[in-house]
Design a protein around this motif. Structure first.
Motif, PDB file in Angstrom:
ATOM      1  N   GLN A  17       0.847  -1.184   0.000  1.00  0.00           N
ATOM      2  CA  GLN A  17       0.000   0.000   0.000  1.00  0.00           C
ATOM      3  C   GLN A  17       0.884   1.235   0.000  1.00  0.00           C
ATOM      4  OE1 GLN A  17      -2.624  -0.342   3.346  1.00  0.00           O
ATOM      5  NE2 GLN A  17      -3.892  -1.905   2.341  1.00  0.00           N
ATOM      6  N   TRP A  18       0.598   2.114  -0.947  1.00  0.00           N
ATOM      7  CA  TRP A  18       1.423   3.315  -1.101  1.00  0.00           C
ATOM      8  C   TRP A  18       0.580   4.510  -0.691  1.00  0.00           C
ATOM      9  CZ3 TRP A  18       2.420   7.561  -4.679  1.00  0.00           C
ATOM     10  CH2 TRP A  18       3.729   8.040  -4.588  1.00  0.00           C
ATOM     11  N   SER A  19       0.608   4.857   0.587  1.00  0.00           N
ATOM     12  CA  SER A  19      -0.171   5.985   1.085  1.00  0.00           C
ATOM     13  C   SER A  19       0.681   7.241   1.080  1.00  0.00           C
ATOM     14  CB  SER A  19      -0.675   5.695   2.505  1.00  0.00           C
ATOM     15  OG  SER A  19       0.420   5.470   3.372  1.00  0.00           O
ATOM     16  N   VAL A  20       0.026   8.355   0.839  1.00  0.00           N
ATOM     17  CA  VAL A  20       0.720   9.643   0.761  1.00  0.00           C
ATOM     18  C   VAL A  20       0.230  10.526   1.902  1.00  0.00           C
ATOM     19  CG1 VAL A  20       1.174  11.674  -0.645  1.00  0.00           C
ATOM     20  CG2 VAL A  20       0.891   9.436  -1.741  1.00  0.00           C
ATOM     21  N   PRO A  21       1.144  11.001   2.752  1.00  0.00           N
ATOM     22  CA  PRO A  21       0.741  11.899   3.833  1.00  0.00           C
ATOM     23  C   PRO A  21       0.105  13.179   3.281  1.00  0.00           C
ATOM     24  CG  PRO A  21       2.964  11.083   4.188  1.00  0.00           C
ATOM     25  CD  PRO A  21       2.575  10.675   2.808  1.00  0.00           C
ATOM     26  N   LEU A  22      -0.827  13.713   4.036  1.00  0.00           N
ATOM     27  CA  LEU A  22      -1.542  14.921   3.609  1.00  0.00           C
ATOM     28  C   LEU A  22      -0.572  16.074   3.354  1.00  0.00           C
ATOM     29  CD1 LEU A  22      -4.216  16.366   3.086  1.00  0.00           C
ATOM     30  CD2 LEU A  22      -4.337  16.883   5.538  1.00  0.00           C
ATOM     31  N   GLY A  23       0.478  16.174   4.185  1.00  0.00           N
ATOM     32  CA  GLY A  23       1.439  17.262   4.013  1.00  0.00           C
ATOM     33  C   GLY A  23       2.144  17.204   2.670  1.00  0.00           C
ATOM     34  N   VAL A  24       2.532  15.997   2.254  1.00  0.00           N
ATOM     35  CA  VAL A  24       3.205  15.830   0.962  1.00  0.00           C
ATOM     36  C   VAL A  24       2.240  16.123  -0.175  1.00  0.00           C
ATOM     37  CG1 VAL A  24       4.382  14.197  -0.552  1.00  0.00           C
ATOM     38  CG2 VAL A  24       4.832  14.156   1.904  1.00  0.00           C
ATOM     39  N   LEU A  25       1.001  15.667  -0.033  1.00  0.00           N
ATOM     40  CA  LEU A  25      -0.008  15.921  -1.058  1.00  0.00           C
ATOM     41  C   LEU A  25      -0.276  17.423  -1.200  1.00  0.00           C
ATOM     42  CD1 LEU A  25      -1.859  14.466  -3.047  1.00  0.00           C
ATOM     43  CD2 LEU A  25      -3.628  14.423  -1.273  1.00  0.00           C
ATOM     44  N   THR A  26      -0.291  18.133  -0.077  1.00  0.00           N
ATOM     45  CA  THR A  26      -0.488  19.583  -0.109  1.00  0.00           C
ATOM     46  C   THR A  26       0.664  20.272  -0.816  1.00  0.00           C
ATOM     47  OG1 THR A  26      -1.708  19.474   1.989  1.00  0.00           O
ATOM     48  CG2 THR A  26      -0.871  21.629   1.318  1.00  0.00           C
ATOM     49  N   VAL A  27       1.878  19.814  -0.521  1.00  0.00           N
ATOM     50  CA  VAL A  27       3.067  20.378  -1.183  1.00  0.00           C
ATOM     51  C   VAL A  27       2.996  20.127  -2.686  1.00  0.00           C
ATOM     52  CG1 VAL A  27       5.573  20.111  -1.451  1.00  0.00           C
ATOM     53  CG2 VAL A  27       4.568  20.273   0.830  1.00  0.00           C
ATOM     54  N   PHE A  28       2.552  18.930  -3.069  1.00  0.00           N
ATOM     55  CA  PHE A  28       2.451  18.614  -4.500  1.00  0.00           C
ATOM     56  C   PHE A  28       1.452  19.534  -5.195  1.00  0.00           C
ATOM     57  CE2 PHE A  28       0.003  16.375  -7.797  1.00  0.00           C
ATOM     58  CZ  PHE A  28       0.990  16.279  -8.764  1.00  0.00           C
ATOM     59  N   VAL A  29       0.291  19.735  -4.582  1.00  0.00           N
ATOM     60  CA  VAL A  29      -0.725  20.602  -5.184  1.00  0.00           C
ATOM     61  C   VAL A  29      -0.180  22.016  -5.353  1.00  0.00           C
ATOM     62  CG1 VAL A  29      -2.988  21.664  -4.847  1.00  0.00           C
ATOM     63  CG2 VAL A  29      -2.664  19.238  -4.346  1.00  0.00           C
ATOM     64  N   ALA A  30       0.529  22.503  -4.339  1.00  0.00           N
ATOM     65  CA  ALA A  30       1.119  23.847  -4.423  1.00  0.00           C
ATOM     66  C   ALA A  30       2.176  23.896  -5.523  1.00  0.00           C
ATOM     67  CB  ALA A  30       1.729  24.230  -3.079  1.00  0.00           C
TER      68      ALA A  30
ATOM     69  N   PHE B  25       8.024  14.402  -9.727  1.00  0.00           N
ATOM     70  CA  PHE B  25       7.821  14.760  -8.318  1.00  0.00           C
ATOM     71  C   PHE B  25       7.569  13.499  -7.491  1.00  0.00           C
ATOM     72  CE2 PHE B  25       5.276  15.729  -4.647  1.00  0.00           C
ATOM     73  CZ  PHE B  25       5.764  16.934  -4.166  1.00  0.00           C
ATOM     74  N   TRP B  26       6.660  12.638  -7.975  1.00  0.00           N
ATOM     75  CA  TRP B  26       6.307  11.439  -7.207  1.00  0.00           C
ATOM     76  C   TRP B  26       7.406  10.385  -7.271  1.00  0.00           C
ATOM     77  CZ3 TRP B  26       3.106  12.269  -3.667  1.00  0.00           C
ATOM     78  CH2 TRP B  26       2.046  13.158  -3.842  1.00  0.00           C
ATOM     79  N   THR B  27       8.168  10.379  -8.343  1.00  0.00           N
ATOM     80  CA  THR B  27       9.310   9.463  -8.414  1.00  0.00           C
ATOM     81  C   THR B  27      10.366   9.852  -7.390  1.00  0.00           C
ATOM     82  OG1 THR B  27       8.914   9.124 -10.778  1.00  0.00           O
ATOM     83  CG2 THR B  27      11.080   8.503  -9.936  1.00  0.00           C
ATOM     84  N   ILE B  28      10.620  11.139  -7.263  1.00  0.00           N
ATOM     85  CA  ILE B  28      11.567  11.621  -6.250  1.00  0.00           C
ATOM     86  C   ILE B  28      11.058  11.273  -4.852  1.00  0.00           C
ATOM     87  CG2 ILE B  28      12.620  13.684  -5.232  1.00  0.00           C
ATOM     88  CD1 ILE B  28      12.522  14.944  -8.042  1.00  0.00           C
ATOM     89  N   TYR B  29       9.751  11.451  -4.639  1.00  0.00           N
ATOM     90  CA  TYR B  29       9.162  11.109  -3.339  1.00  0.00           C
ATOM     91  C   TYR B  29       9.364   9.623  -3.029  1.00  0.00           C
ATOM     92  CZ  TYR B  29       5.577   9.998   0.124  1.00  0.00           C
ATOM     93  OH  TYR B  29       4.932   9.540   1.236  1.00  0.00           O
ATOM     94  N   SER B  30       9.119   8.782  -4.021  1.00  0.00           N
ATOM     95  CA  SER B  30       9.297   7.343  -3.822  1.00  0.00           C
ATOM     96  C   SER B  30      10.741   7.009  -3.465  1.00  0.00           C
ATOM     97  CB  SER B  30       8.882   6.597  -5.098  1.00  0.00           C
ATOM     98  OG  SER B  30       9.145   5.225  -4.994  1.00  0.00           O
ATOM     99  N   LEU B  31      11.694   7.640  -4.146  1.00  0.00           N
ATOM    100  CA  LEU B  31      13.113   7.387  -3.869  1.00  0.00           C
ATOM    101  C   LEU B  31      13.497   7.832  -2.462  1.00  0.00           C
ATOM    102  CD1 LEU B  31      14.798   8.285  -7.269  1.00  0.00           C
ATOM    103  CD2 LEU B  31      15.026   6.126  -6.047  1.00  0.00           C
ATOM    104  N   ILE B  32      13.006   8.987  -2.051  1.00  0.00           N
ATOM    105  CA  ILE B  32      13.325   9.480  -0.705  1.00  0.00           C
ATOM    106  C   ILE B  32      12.784   8.511   0.345  1.00  0.00           C
ATOM    107  CG2 ILE B  32      12.984  11.354   0.957  1.00  0.00           C
ATOM    108  CD1 ILE B  32      14.882  12.025  -1.330  1.00  0.00           C
ATOM    109  N   LYS B  33      11.578   8.011   0.129  1.00  0.00           N
ATOM    110  CA  LYS B  33      11.001   7.053   1.078  1.00  0.00           C
ATOM    111  C   LYS B  33      11.805   5.761   1.119  1.00  0.00           C
ATOM    112  CE  LYS B  33       7.639   7.364   3.058  1.00  0.00           C
ATOM    113  NZ  LYS B  33       7.421   7.807   4.458  1.00  0.00           N
ATOM    114  N   GLN B  34      12.352   5.352  -0.014  1.00  0.00           N
ATOM    115  CA  GLN B  34      13.145   4.116  -0.059  1.00  0.00           C
ATOM    116  C   GLN B  34      14.526   4.303   0.569  1.00  0.00           C
ATOM    117  OE1 GLN B  34      12.390   3.797  -4.409  1.00  0.00           O
ATOM    118  NE2 GLN B  34      12.116   1.624  -4.027  1.00  0.00           N
TER     119      GLN B  34
END
Length: 407
Positions: A5-18, A102-111
């Motif tokens: 399951q790949w859940s995205v924290p609200l804070g990261v989602l807010t940053v992405f929208v901005a 953006f989401w690829t970078i996020y995935s790499l940081i999480k890994q």
């Protein structure tokens, strides 16, 4: 088997929208102020439009990279309408790829940093997504965004032990930029190193380079079953290298067109420029860990001082013998390197040598920042791959620094 399951924290989602909103605003402004093809877009956009019209036999001889970007743009164009391949539409497809980046970078940081807080992760992803050179190119029709995206997806898949998929993405990345073969080789080598660490429990971050090489050599000589598994792991990456070798043989070179302006040379100072570039671009992160004061203290030790002096002398010889001034660097005032070269390096001949202490400090600072979480062999592989990409290039171009910077 548990589902991932790949859940995205609200804070990261807010940053992405901005980020997406701001980036889209920049895209609209670029299209308003520069409606016609700009800089290298004068080659890329007409070529993409030929592909949109199904004219696959038309090729601009000035283009040096494969047609991967144009093939990507054809997908939304054919879904909507081939007549939509305007400069604005093509830039928009590139911008859409930057959102995936953006989401690829996020995935790499999480890994790579699984224990990092949501706030720190969001800040890291945002700062990398807003990296000035690549952020500018997200809103133009250049190959850089798609090239970086596919390389980082390949790296992310490799970290997830999905090596066949990583190899496929690596193969696709070659359709954007030929030098990506170096980064796919690096990704494969990194995967093999991780496997060796897990299976043989050797090559720790605290081990010296000599000790790490010795450990690996002893392990290889034993030739146990793990070695065969690693050979199998490397197969997808090796196939990418084989395909590239066939391409080079058939094409009689790496670049497709305009070969006279893109001949491989020995441009060793490119590495020195890259060191300075990394420290300048990452100063808020690097300076707290490796400040100039720290460097001076390190040089008070006799061994370090001798090493710094030897490195400085070697750099001086390389600058004197292997500095290359490409005609584009001296004539194209639409690029920042033109002004850097004109106002700094060409100000006086001694400037090139006066910057050597900065190069030595930058190299030491980068190494110190990487030491904490990486092994000496990984850092050596990164350095060799960076050199393999940059040194043959005769042109000083900040775009070429992007992929090694992200690694």
């Amino acid at each position: 088997m548990a589902q991932c399951q790949w859940s995205v924290p609200l804070g990261v989602l807010t940053v992405f929208v901005a980020y997406a909103s701001i980036s889209h605003g920049v895209l609209q402004r670029v299209n308003t102020e520069v409606p016609l093809p700009y800089m290298d877009e004068v080659f890329h956009i007409p070529q993409a439009q030929h592909y949109c019209r199904g004219q696959f036999d038309v090729w601009d001889p000035k283009l040096t990279t494969p047609p991967g970007l144009y093939l990507i743009s054809m997908v939304p164009a054919y879904i909507l309408s081939p007549n939509l391949c305007s400069a604005e539409f093509l830039r928009t497809t590139n911008w859409a790829l930057s959102l995936l980046l953006f989401w690829t970078i996020y995935s790499l940081i999480k890994q790579l940093r699984p224990g990092q807080s949501t706030t720190a992760t969001a800040v890291t992803v945002l700062s990398l997504s807003l990296f000035p050179v690549s952020f500018f190119l997200h809103h133009t029709y250049y190959t850089d965004t798609a090239s970086l995206l596919l390389v980082l997806i390949s790296y992310s898949l490799s970290l997830s032990h999905r090596h066949i998929a990583a190899g496929i993405m690596g193969f696709l990345s070659l359709w954007l930029r030929q030098t990506n073969v170096i980064w796919i080789a690096f990704i494969g080598a990194s995967a093999a190193l991780r496997q060796i660490q897990q299976r043989a429990h050797i090559v720790r971050p605290s081990d010296s380079l000599l000790a790490s090489i010795t450990q690996i050599c002893k392990w290889v000589v034993r030739f146990d079953r793990d070695l065969l598994e690693i050979a199998l792991l490397l197969t997808p990456y090796a196939l990418v290298a084989v395909f590239f070798a066939v391409f080079v043989h058939v094409n009689k070179g790496i670049v497709l067109g305009d070969k006279s302006n893109h001949e491989a040379v020995l441009h060793i100072p490119q590495i020195f420029y890259f060191f300075s570039y990394v420290v300048g671009a990452s100063a808020p992160t690097i300076l707290p860990l490796a400040s100039p004061k720290w460097f001076v203290r390190q040089c008070t030790a006799k061994r370090n001082l001798v090493l710094a002096l030897c490195l400085g002398i070697a750099m001086a010889i390389c600058i004197q013998r292997y500095t290359v001034e490409h005609p584009f660097l001296l004539s194209d005032n639409r690029h920042y390197p033109f002004y850097v070269w004109k106002n700094i390096f060409r100000r006086h001949w001694i400037v090139r040598y006066a910057l050597i202490p900065l190069y030595v400090y930058a190299a030491a600072a980068i190494n110190r920042c990487l030491c904490k979480d990486t092994t000496s062999i990984w850092r050596l592989a990164l350095a060799l791959c960076t050199a393999a990409v940059l040194i043959p290039s005769p042109l000083l171009e900040f775009r070429y620094f992007t992929v090694p910077y992200f690694f």
